[in-house]
Design a protein around this motif. Structure first.
Motif, PDB file in Angstrom:
ATOM      1  N   SER A  22      25.143  -0.370  12.087  1.00 35.90           N
ATOM      2  CA  SER A  22      25.882  -1.095  11.054  1.00 35.90           C
ATOM      3  C   SER A  22      24.971  -2.031  10.280  1.00 35.90           C
ATOM      4  O   SER A  22      25.145  -2.249   9.087  1.00 35.90           O
ATOM      5  CB  SER A  22      27.026  -1.905  11.687  1.00 35.90           C
ATOM      6  N   GLU A  23      23.936  -2.597  10.969  1.00 34.30           N
ATOM      7  CA  GLU A  23      23.025  -3.506  10.288  1.00 34.30           C
ATOM      8  C   GLU A  23      22.112  -2.771   9.331  1.00 34.30           C
ATOM      9  O   GLU A  23      21.617  -3.325   8.357  1.00 34.30           O
ATOM     10  CB  GLU A  23      22.165  -4.270  11.311  1.00 34.30           C
ATOM     11  N   SER A  24      21.817  -1.512   9.651  1.00 25.39           N
ATOM     12  CA  SER A  24      20.914  -0.733   8.818  1.00 25.39           C
ATOM     13  C   SER A  24      21.613  -0.184   7.600  1.00 25.39           C
ATOM     14  O   SER A  24      21.001   0.418   6.769  1.00 25.39           O
ATOM     15  CB  SER A  24      20.289   0.418   9.604  1.00 25.39           C
TER      16      SER A  24
ATOM     17  N   ALA B  47      12.554   3.468   0.262  1.00 29.65           N
ATOM     18  CA  ALA B  47      13.268   4.078   1.388  1.00 29.65           C
ATOM     19  C   ALA B  47      14.590   3.355   1.629  1.00 29.65           C
ATOM     20  O   ALA B  47      14.798   2.225   1.181  1.00 29.65           O
ATOM     21  CB  ALA B  47      12.397   4.028   2.645  1.00 29.65           C
ATOM     22  N   ASP B  48      15.489   4.018   2.365  1.00 25.39           N
ATOM     23  CA  ASP B  48      16.760   3.377   2.691  1.00 25.39           C
ATOM     24  C   ASP B  48      16.543   2.316   3.767  1.00 25.39           C
ATOM     25  O   ASP B  48      15.497   2.263   4.415  1.00 25.39           O
ATOM     26  CB  ASP B  48      17.781   4.418   3.164  1.00 25.39           C
ATOM     27  N   LYS B  49      17.541   1.476   3.956  1.00 28.21           N
ATOM     28  CA  LYS B  49      17.407   0.336   4.868  1.00 28.21           C
ATOM     29  C   LYS B  49      17.120   0.777   6.295  1.00 28.21           C
ATOM     30  O   LYS B  49      16.338   0.146   7.006  1.00 28.21           O
ATOM     31  CB  LYS B  49      18.676  -0.512   4.828  1.00 28.21           C
ATOM     32  N   LYS B  50      17.736   1.849   6.719  1.00 26.02           N
ATOM     33  CA  LYS B  50      17.541   2.307   8.099  1.00 26.02           C
ATOM     34  C   LYS B  50      16.083   2.705   8.328  1.00 26.02           C
ATOM     35  O   LYS B  50      15.479   2.371   9.361  1.00 26.02           O
ATOM     36  CB  LYS B  50      18.474   3.479   8.392  1.00 26.02           C
TER      37      LYS B  50
ATOM     38  N   TYR C 258       0.808  -1.206   0.000  1.00 27.02           N
ATOM     39  CA  TYR C 258       0.000   0.000   0.000  1.00 27.02           C
ATOM     40  C   TYR C 258       0.851   1.271   0.000  1.00 27.02           C
ATOM     41  O   TYR C 258       0.368   2.340  -0.354  1.00 27.02           O
ATOM     42  CB  TYR C 258      -0.921   0.031   1.228  1.00 27.02           C
ATOM     43  N   ALA C 259       2.090   1.185   0.454  1.00 28.06           N
ATOM     44  CA  ALA C 259       2.952   2.372   0.572  1.00 28.06           C
ATOM     45  C   ALA C 259       4.178   2.186  -0.319  1.00 28.06           C
ATOM     46  O   ALA C 259       5.190   1.645   0.124  1.00 28.06           O
ATOM     47  CB  ALA C 259       3.363   2.576   2.032  1.00 28.06           C
ATOM     48  N   PRO C 260       4.105   2.601  -1.595  1.00 29.79           N
ATOM     49  CA  PRO C 260       5.241   2.428  -2.509  1.00 29.79           C
ATOM     50  C   PRO C 260       6.514   3.087  -1.994  1.00 29.79           C
ATOM     51  O   PRO C 260       7.616   2.657  -2.314  1.00 29.79           O
ATOM     52  CB  PRO C 260       4.748   3.111  -3.794  1.00 29.79           C
ATOM     53  N   GLU C 261       6.349   4.148  -1.180  1.00 27.46           N
ATOM     54  CA  GLU C 261       7.532   4.840  -0.655  1.00 27.46           C
ATOM     55  C   GLU C 261       8.346   3.932   0.258  1.00 27.46           C
ATOM     56  O   GLU C 261       9.546   4.148   0.451  1.00 27.46           O
ATOM     57  CB  GLU C 261       7.115   6.093   0.138  1.00 27.46           C
TER      58      GLU C 261
END
Length: 670
Positions: free
Chosen positions: A668-670, A366-369, A359-362
């Protein structure tokens, strides 16, 4: 010579047979062709001119037709159709749809004049004749002479004139989809059949995404006879109205209604099949399906199966997306689910999270974080509060209202969410008991735990520990307030302005007061529980027993409530241990098993240790604990207390106790 055949039925009965939705009316004419073993059925339309509206409808088939003698029988009688005696066609051995001969009258839902042009074989030679009916006189059938028709093939053309409106629905996307739904099971079973509407072939196989079959629980009718029901769920590639189709045993729809089931973004049709449905259809009771006890139970069972089916489909659909999140290290759960609670929780999370990303293409861009943060917030909302979920969907993810409702409906309709809510309540209570044990019995913690500002506050927010039946009324109030609260439940006109006096002091302070009201055909049937808490370092002895008994006697002796019947008071004093005096007092008391020091018709005074209270609660939760395969460790309990009651535990729990790391994603994981 034209022959007129009277139809011997009442006008109002015939009029009812002509009522139908346009798609249903057209479907009945197609079913008649299929029952005549047609392999090709074409629906075509004539228009007045290029810009004009629809003027005629033609339904043409290459079936067997029917002889003029059969026509006299079929059109002269409503009911007693040949299909009842022969439910399977003679040559192609197909299942037939109708049984009562009412379908042909549905043509009058479309137009005012209907003509059947019939070619049938007589002694292997084609013969033709026509049948005409007008809606102004449905009881008079006009039947023409039978004439040789050399070179013609058998079949029927139904021509409908004087149309009641321009039926654009027949060539619309939604109309063609509904026809595909109606004939889906038939065309799946009989692949040699072709149905075309204005050149558009009705081919469910091109539109079907998935097809599932289920047997529903056997039901009993009012005579005790077993009734079998089955369910077909057809999932479509395009949008549908999500209809229920009530079918005979062979899957031929006889009626339909909306399912009104929220299952996310799946498009489907549900087909409930049973000979019982055919029976009530023949009794003309199918349109009142919601009033039929057996059929309503079958529908409820089908709805539950549909929800279960699409939960699995949603979980399967989500798996691919979730696997990507795991590879990106942004999935907010670590390792494998360790219990039934965690498995159910993750399944609901996966379904909602994937729906959210759709439902939210954004979200996907978005970036991983940011994605990791959104997923953590969604997990938190599911675990804690529907209000949090609504806030996140609305304010943070900024989903449109329609999509918010879809997701909220999905969570509400998913029985897993109810399982999680109940299971999480049990798990949280087990964690609370584990943490409470630590602060009450750990030598370092109990030495600094304060009664009023810490233990008291925590228990006031977890009153279930004293019994599910009690509701918290007052906390740490004078006995005057206790009586005022009590007065509100009984007689608001009683004046309580003076403090309740206790020997040796002007007023007494009670820690917690609870009440349960059970008015069983009596004006007053109320039980109150007064709890006096002692810090773990304080042993219950003569002083503590005297204090709780004075509270009890003060209330019992108050003249404002002496004459009130049906009200009982229970007083407990609770701490870690009893001293020798208290133990001997109980041994010689009125009820050793319940550790009572005093008992009368209205008053019971008793002693409890924290150990006993915790074990009583564990015993209540043991069944759920075993079936949920859940064990709360000391660390789990301490983390729970830190999360929920940190403000009351300063100095009691070491701040070094780790919080739940499974929901954290490092930089670091993000």
């Amino acid at each position: 010579m034209t022959e007129h055949i009277p139809v011997s039925v009442k006008d109002d009965f015939l009029a009812r047979q002509t009522k139908a939705d346009p798609i249903q009316a057209l479907s009945e004419l197609i079913w008649n062709s299929l029952d005549a073993e047609a392999s090709s059925v074409r629906v075509e339309f004539e228009h007045k001119d290029l810009a004009g509206g629809m003027s005629k409808i033609f339904v043409t088939d290459n079936g067997n037709g029917f002889s003029r003698e059969d026509a006299k029988e079929q059109f002269g009688n409503l009911g007693g159709s040949w299909k009842r005696q022969f439910p399977i066609t003679p040559n192609k051995k197909r299942r037939v749809h109708g049984q009562e001969g009412r379908g042909r009258y549905k043509a009058f839902a479309l137009g005012g004049a209907v003509e059947w042009k019939v070619v049938s074989l007589k002694n292997d030679k084609p013969q033709s004749y026509s049948i005409r009916l007008l809606d102004g006189n449905l009881k008079q059938v006009e039947l023409s002479d039978e004439l040789p028709a050399p070179g013609k093939s058998s079949g029927v053309i139904v021509e409908i004139r004087n149309l009641k409106r321009d039926f654009k629905v027949f060539t619309s996307e939604s109309g063609l989809q509904e026809l595909a739904e109606i004939f889906a099971l038939y065309l799946t079973n009989y692949r040699d059949v072709s149905i075309e509407v204005a050149g558009n072939r009705i081919d469910p196989s091109q539109a079907i995404l998935d097809h599932a079959y289920y047997d529903l629980p056997v039901l009993k009718d009012e005579t005790g006879k077993n009734i079998n029901f089955s369910l077909d769920i057809v999932e479509w590639k395009g949008d549908t109205k999500r209809n229920f189709y009530f079918c005979n045993n062979e899957g031929f729809p006889l009626s339909q209604s909306a399912t009104k089931i929220a299952v996310g973004d799946f498009s489907f049709s549900a087909y409930i099949k049973s000979s019982y449905i055919m029976d009530i259809y023949n009794q003309q009771k199918l349109e009142l399906a919601e009033m039929d006890v057996v059929l309503k139970a079958a529908v409820d069972s089908a709805k539950a199966k549909i929800r279960e089916h699409f939960r699995r489909r949603a979980a399967s659909k989500a798996k691919t997306v979730v696997d990507v999140w795991k590879q990106e290290n942004i999935y907010p759960f670590q390792g494998e689910a360790a219990s039934v609670i965690e498995k159910a929780e993750r399944q609901v999370f996966d379904i909602l999270a994937v729906s959210m990303s759709n439902y939210a293409p954004e979200f996907e861009s978005a970036d991983k974080k940011t994605k990791a943060l959104n997923l953590r917030m969604l997990r938190h909302a599911i675990e804690t509060s529907p209000n949090d979920l609504k806030l996140i969907l609305n304010e943070v993810l900024q989903l449109p209202k329609k999509q918010q409702k879809d997701l909220a409906d999905l969570l509400q309709e998913t029985s897993l969410s109810a399982i999680i809510t109940a299971a999480k309540t049990v798990a949280d209570r087990l964690r609370f008991l584990s943490g409470l044990e630590y602060i009450l019995f750990n030598s370092d913690a109990k030495a600094v735990l304060k009664e009023r500002s810490q233990l008291h506050k925590i228990l006031a927010e977890n009153t279930w520990i004293f019994g599910e039946q009690y509701n918290l009324w007052v906390s740490d109030k004078s006995l005057t307030t206790v009586l005022r609260k009590h007065r509100d439940m009984l007689d608001p006109s009683v004046a309580i302005d003076e403090p309740v006096k206790i020997d040796g002091k002007k007023t007494g302070i009670v820690d917690l007061m609870f009440s349960t009201a059970s008015r069983r055909h009596r004006p007053d049937d109320i039980e109150n529980l007064v709890v006096e808490l002692k810090a773990p370092a304080v042993k219950i002895g003569a002083k503590e027993i005297t204090q709780i008994e004075r509270y009890a006697f003060a209330i019992n002796g108050d003249e404002r409530f002496k004459g009130v019947a049906g009200v009982r008071w229970h007083f407990w004093v609770i701490s870690d241990e009893l001293d020798d005096f208290a133990s001997q007092k109980i041994d010689g008391g009125p009820n050793k098993r319940d550790k009572l020091t005093y008992q009368s018709d209205r008053i019971r005074v008793g002693l409890k240790t924290w150990g006993e209270l915790i074990e009583e609660n564990k015993a209540r939760l043991q069944f759920f604990q075993e079936h949920l395969q859940y064990t709360a460790s000391e660390d789990d309990g301490l983390r729970y207390l830190q999360e929920r009651h940190k403000e009351y535990l300063e100095g009691v729990i070491n701040d070094s106790v780790p919080l739940d790391k499974s929901a954290e994603v490092t930089e670091s994981e993000s």
